[in-house]
Design a protein around this motif. Structure first.
Motif, PDB file in Angstrom:
ATOM      1  N   SER A  49       0.618  -1.274  -0.238  1.00  0.00           N
ATOM      2  CA  SER A  49       0.189  -0.110   0.245  1.00  0.00           C
ATOM      3  C   SER A  49       0.772   1.492  -0.430  1.00  0.00           C
ATOM      4  CB  SER A  49      -0.954  -0.035   1.226  1.00  0.00           C
ATOM      5  OG  SER A  49      -0.413  -0.019   2.443  1.00  0.00           O
ATOM      6  N   GLU A  50       1.922   1.203  -0.154  1.00  0.00           N
ATOM      7  CA  GLU A  50       3.259   2.445   0.086  1.00  0.00           C
ATOM      8  C   GLU A  50       2.838   3.250  -1.361  1.00  0.00           C
ATOM      9  OE1 GLU A  50       7.403   2.681   0.963  1.00  0.00           O
ATOM     10  OE2 GLU A  50       6.741   0.590   2.752  1.00  0.00           O
ATOM     11  N   PRO A  51       3.168   4.172  -1.101  1.00  0.00           N
ATOM     12  CA  PRO A  51       2.704   5.456  -2.419  1.00  0.00           C
ATOM     13  C   PRO A  51       4.098   4.853  -2.998  1.00  0.00           C
ATOM     14  CG  PRO A  51       3.608   6.507  -0.693  1.00  0.00           C
ATOM     15  CD  PRO A  51       2.884   5.117   0.191  1.00  0.00           C
ATOM     16  N   VAL A  52       3.983   5.112  -4.855  1.00  0.00           N
ATOM     17  CA  VAL A  52       4.298   5.070  -5.714  1.00  0.00           C
ATOM     18  C   VAL A  52       4.814   6.323  -6.153  1.00  0.00           C
ATOM     19  CG1 VAL A  52       5.290   3.798  -7.701  1.00  0.00           C
ATOM     20  CG2 VAL A  52       3.999   2.676  -5.804  1.00  0.00           C
ATOM     21  N   TYR A  75       3.849  -4.052  -7.739  1.00  0.00           N
ATOM     22  CA  TYR A  75       5.162  -2.937  -7.399  1.00  0.00           C
ATOM     23  C   TYR A  75       4.707  -3.265  -5.947  1.00  0.00           C
ATOM     24  CZ  TYR A  75       9.183   0.727  -6.276  1.00  0.00           C
ATOM     25  OH  TYR A  75       9.729   1.657  -6.091  1.00  0.00           O
ATOM     26  N   LYS A  76       3.901  -2.564  -5.441  1.00  0.00           N
ATOM     27  CA  LYS A  76       3.929  -2.010  -4.408  1.00  0.00           C
ATOM     28  C   LYS A  76       4.101  -4.247  -3.328  1.00  0.00           C
ATOM     29  CE  LYS A  76       0.207   1.632  -4.619  1.00  0.00           C
ATOM     30  NZ  LYS A  76      -0.455   2.575  -4.504  1.00  0.00           N
ATOM     31  N   ASP A  77       3.053  -4.486  -4.276  1.00  0.00           N
ATOM     32  CA  ASP A  77       3.356  -5.688  -3.249  1.00  0.00           C
ATOM     33  C   ASP A  77       5.073  -6.515  -3.219  1.00  0.00           C
ATOM     34  OD1 ASP A  77       0.415  -5.828  -3.354  1.00  0.00           O
ATOM     35  OD2 ASP A  77       0.115  -7.617  -5.244  1.00  0.00           O
ATOM     36  N   TYR A  78       5.718  -6.362  -3.821  1.00  0.00           N
ATOM     37  CA  TYR A  78       7.299  -6.928  -4.048  1.00  0.00           C
ATOM     38  C   TYR A  78       7.683  -6.107  -3.043  1.00  0.00           C
ATOM     39  CZ  TYR A  78      11.218  -8.725  -5.737  1.00  0.00           C
ATOM     40  OH  TYR A  78      12.333  -9.348  -6.054  1.00  0.00           O
ATOM     41  N   LEU A  79       7.548  -4.687  -2.929  1.00  0.00           N
ATOM     42  CA  LEU A  79       7.572  -3.899  -1.988  1.00  0.00           C
ATOM     43  C   LEU A  79       7.761  -4.394  -0.362  1.00  0.00           C
ATOM     44  CD1 LEU A  79       7.374  -0.098  -2.945  1.00  0.00           C
ATOM     45  CD2 LEU A  79       9.699  -1.431  -2.812  1.00  0.00           C
ATOM     46  N   TRP A  80       5.767  -4.741  -0.535  1.00  0.00           N
ATOM     47  CA  TRP A  80       6.352  -5.641   0.486  1.00  0.00           C
ATOM     48  C   TRP A  80       6.576  -6.199   1.384  1.00  0.00           C
ATOM     49  CZ3 TRP A  80       2.796 -10.245   1.936  1.00  0.00           C
ATOM     50  CH2 TRP A  80       2.591  -9.662   3.158  1.00  0.00           C
ATOM     51  N   TRP A  81       6.804  -7.230   0.528  1.00  0.00           N
ATOM     52  CA  TRP A  81       7.067  -8.782   0.545  1.00  0.00           C
ATOM     53  C   TRP A  81       8.693  -8.523   1.087  1.00  0.00           C
ATOM     54  CZ3 TRP A  81       6.050 -13.339   1.911  1.00  0.00           C
ATOM     55  CH2 TRP A  81       6.326 -14.921   1.878  1.00  0.00           C
ATOM     56  N   THR A  82       9.582  -7.539   0.142  1.00  0.00           N
ATOM     57  CA  THR A  82      10.957  -7.542   0.361  1.00  0.00           C
ATOM     58  C   THR A  82      11.096  -7.042   1.696  1.00  0.00           C
ATOM     59  OG1 THR A  82      11.298  -7.245  -1.470  1.00  0.00           O
ATOM     60  CG2 THR A  82      12.933  -6.775  -0.455  1.00  0.00           C
ATOM     61  N   GLN A  83      10.514  -6.311   1.977  1.00  0.00           N
ATOM     62  CA  GLN A  83      10.480  -5.523   3.467  1.00  0.00           C
ATOM     63  C   GLN A  83      10.264  -6.755   4.844  1.00  0.00           C
ATOM     64  OE1 GLN A  83       7.673  -2.057   3.159  1.00  0.00           O
ATOM     65  NE2 GLN A  83       9.152  -0.490   3.662  1.00  0.00           N
ATOM     66  N   MET A  84       9.251  -7.645   4.384  1.00  0.00           N
ATOM     67  CA  MET A  84       9.198  -8.578   5.136  1.00  0.00           C
ATOM     68  C   MET A  84       9.920  -9.601   5.370  1.00  0.00           C
ATOM     69  SD  MET A  84       5.448  -8.842   6.324  1.00  0.00           S
ATOM     70  CE  MET A  84       5.035 -10.721   5.868  1.00  0.00           C
ATOM     71  N   ARG A  85      10.230  -9.998   4.428  1.00  0.00           N
ATOM     72  CA  ARG A  85      11.723 -11.217   4.074  1.00  0.00           C
ATOM     73  C   ARG A  85      13.078 -11.075   4.630  1.00  0.00           C
ATOM     74  NH1 ARG A  85       9.221 -15.932   5.226  1.00  0.00           N
ATOM     75  NH2 ARG A  85      10.914 -16.745   3.511  1.00  0.00           N
ATOM     76  N   ILE A  86      13.488  -9.801   4.346  1.00  0.00           N
ATOM     77  CA  ILE A  86      15.048  -9.463   3.840  1.00  0.00           C
ATOM     78  C   ILE A  86      15.417  -7.973   5.135  1.00  0.00           C
ATOM     79  CG2 ILE A  86      16.480  -8.271   2.789  1.00  0.00           C
ATOM     80  CD1 ILE A  86      15.984  -8.926   0.334  1.00  0.00           C
ATOM     81  N   GLN A  87      15.799  -9.148   5.577  1.00  0.00           N
ATOM     82  CA  GLN A  87      16.982  -8.389   7.214  1.00  0.00           C
ATOM     83  C   GLN A  87      17.955  -8.143   7.386  1.00  0.00           C
ATOM     84  OE1 GLN A  87      14.145  -7.565   9.546  1.00  0.00           O
ATOM     85  NE2 GLN A  87      12.496  -8.223   8.288  1.00  0.00           N
ATOM     86  N   LYS A  88      18.817  -8.643   6.671  1.00  0.00           N
ATOM     87  CA  LYS A  88      20.074  -8.440   6.301  1.00  0.00           C
ATOM     88  C   LYS A  88      20.182  -7.808   5.077  1.00  0.00           C
ATOM     89  CE  LYS A  88      22.171 -11.971   4.234  1.00  0.00           C
ATOM     90  NZ  LYS A  88      22.547 -13.320   4.381  1.00  0.00           N
ATOM     91  N   ARG A  89      21.327  -7.436   4.681  1.00  0.00           N
ATOM     92  CA  ARG A  89      22.680  -6.460   4.165  1.00  0.00           C
ATOM     93  C   ARG A  89      23.499  -6.947   2.860  1.00  0.00           C
ATOM     94  NH1 ARG A  89      18.209  -4.634   5.227  1.00  0.00           N
ATOM     95  NH2 ARG A  89      18.318  -2.305   5.736  1.00  0.00           N
ATOM     96  N   TYR A  90      23.605  -6.649   1.720  1.00  0.00           N
ATOM     97  CA  TYR A  90      23.879  -7.825   0.709  1.00  0.00           C
ATOM     98  C   TYR A  90      25.274  -6.405  -0.006  1.00  0.00           C
ATOM     99  CZ  TYR A  90      20.761 -11.211   1.503  1.00  0.00           C
ATOM    100  OH  TYR A  90      19.714 -12.342   1.739  1.00  0.00           O
ATOM    101  N   ASP A  91      26.434  -7.263   0.348  1.00  0.00           N
ATOM    102  CA  ASP A  91      27.031  -5.881  -0.791  1.00  0.00           C
ATOM    103  C   ASP A  91      26.965  -6.131  -2.341  1.00  0.00           C
ATOM    104  OD1 ASP A  91      29.464  -6.115   1.157  1.00  0.00           O
ATOM    105  OD2 ASP A  91      29.197  -8.041   0.371  1.00  0.00           O
ATOM    106  N   LEU A  92      25.991  -6.505  -3.171  1.00  0.00           N
ATOM    107  CA  LEU A  92      25.465  -6.135  -4.708  1.00  0.00           C
ATOM    108  C   LEU A  92      24.523  -7.446  -4.867  1.00  0.00           C
ATOM    109  CD1 LEU A  92      25.835  -5.470  -6.897  1.00  0.00           C
ATOM    110  CD2 LEU A  92      27.029  -7.422  -7.639  1.00  0.00           C
TER     111      LEU A  92
END
Length: 373
Positions: A49-52, A75-92
């Motif tokens: 539901s985030e504004p785009v 796109y909003k759904d992908y943002l929502w799912w990514t925020q839910m699932r990814i907690q770590k950080r990557y170099d690339l």
């Protein structure tokens, strides 16, 4: 170096990049890289539901269009799912879809994000009769290329043809880099055989863009010429019933076998003689490289990435788009000359091993990844 491969479709999605990237990950794992896959499950719908807002164009002028609204919601759904699932950080982060690339850069602005653009969604929609050429949907989808250029660190494509296509929509096309798709040769095991009746095979999603209607017309012409053959079609899609009825109307129903979706068609393909796919567009055309590695004689159309894989008369035959007569002539040439078939098939396998090996892709991606380490 921690690398995330950000897909859109899950790895079990038939064909294309989704089925290729896991092999890339596997090879990097053997080289002791820290690499993970990420994608959005099909069941995630209408959650975000985030504004785009985009930097380079106002997408809201296209609001109310069903395809645009669905794309934005995804796109909003992908943002929502990514925020839910990814907690770590990557170099690339290496994205393989515009939605994945935009979402990752928005959520991790300090992390280098590169993207491989594998195909043109707008071209597919036009050829499949879903949208009109030069309509609002095409304008929206092509505007995303400039948005990706403005936000992401690098754009890659799988063919020079698709790079040329993208050049119309970005400001610095020379900065786009080309890394053709690569395939693990160990998956493909050619089999020496000689079928008494020529066996033709086509592998694709059953949509208008693949030109299967032209293939059926060409096969009908072959039968009119009293040439024996069997056509095997692997794949599924929205026009399957239409194609089955067309085969019946053209009096080639008994010569045509439909298999539906097959997870690993490369295990099946080596038993046939000629691979044929008269596509109306292909950004790369991975299935041609797969057919070549299965050591099949190939017939394709003079479009996109196909012409970068087939050198007409040396490792396959090329015909014009939407030309059933020319396609029938090419198929008859191969069906009637086993020596030519074998020569073209061997040359196709050699080119695919040299130009489209997974080892080559790993080497090229390693150079790109280390650029951002």
């Amino acid at each position: 170096m921690k690398v995330l491969q950000a897909l859109f479709f899950p790895p079990e999605q038939p064909g294309g990049v989704s089925s290729m990237v896991p092999y890339i990950q596997e090879r990097f794992d053997k080289l002791n890289w820290d690499m993970e896959l990420f994608y959005i499950p099909k069941r995630v719908r209408m959650k975000g539901s985030e504004p785009v807002q985009f930097k380079t164009f106002d997408w809201t002028v296209y609001r109310g269009n069903a395809i645009v609204d669905k794309y934005i919601q995804t796109y909003k759904d992908y943002l929502w799912w990514t925020q839910m699932r990814i907690q770590k950080r990557y170099d690339l982060i290496h994205a393989h879809h515009p939605i994945a690339g935009m979402a990752m850069k928005r959520l991790f602005p300090e992390t280098p994000v590169i993207i491989t653009l594998h195909s043109s969604y707008e071209t597919e929609l036009i050829l499949n009769g879903k949208i009109s050429e030069n309509g609002p949907e095409q304008a929206f989808l092509t505007s995303l290329y400039r948005e990706l250029e403005a936000n992401l660190d690098l754009i890659l494509t799988a063919s020079n043809s698709f790079k040329n296509y993208l050049s119309k929509y970005v400001e610095e096309p020379d900065k786009i880099e080309v890394i053709p798709n690569g395939f693990d040769e160990n998956r493909f095991r050619p089999i020496v055989h000689e079928n008494q009746v020529p066996q033709l095979i086509s592998v694709c999603r059953l949509v208008p863009a693949k030109g299967l209607d032209i293939l059926l017309q060409a096969c009908s012409e072959l039968k009119r010429r009293e040439l024996a053959f069997v056509l095997h079609i692997i794949g599924d899609g929205p026009i399957r019933k239409e194609l089955e009825q067309m085969a019946a109307d053209l009096n080639i129903y008994h010569e045509t076998i439909y298999y539906g979706y097959m997870l690993h068609p490369e295990e099946f393909m080596p038993f046939f003689d000629i691979f044929v796919l008269p596509s109306r567009a292909e950004s790369f055309g991975s299935v041609f490289a797969e057919a070549a590695l299965c050591r099949l004689a190939m017939v394709g159309t003079q479009v996109g990435g196909i012409v970068e894989q087939i050198d007409n008369g040396r490792n396959g035959l090329l015909v014009p788009v939407d030309d059933a007569q020319a396609l029938a002539d090419a198929l008859e040439t191969l069906m009637s000359d086993s020596e030519l078939r074998n020569r073209l098939a061997l040359a196709a396998r050699e080119k695919a091993e040299n130009d489209f090996s997974l080892n080559r892709v790993i080497e090229q991606l390693t150079v790109v990844y280390r650029r951002y380490s």
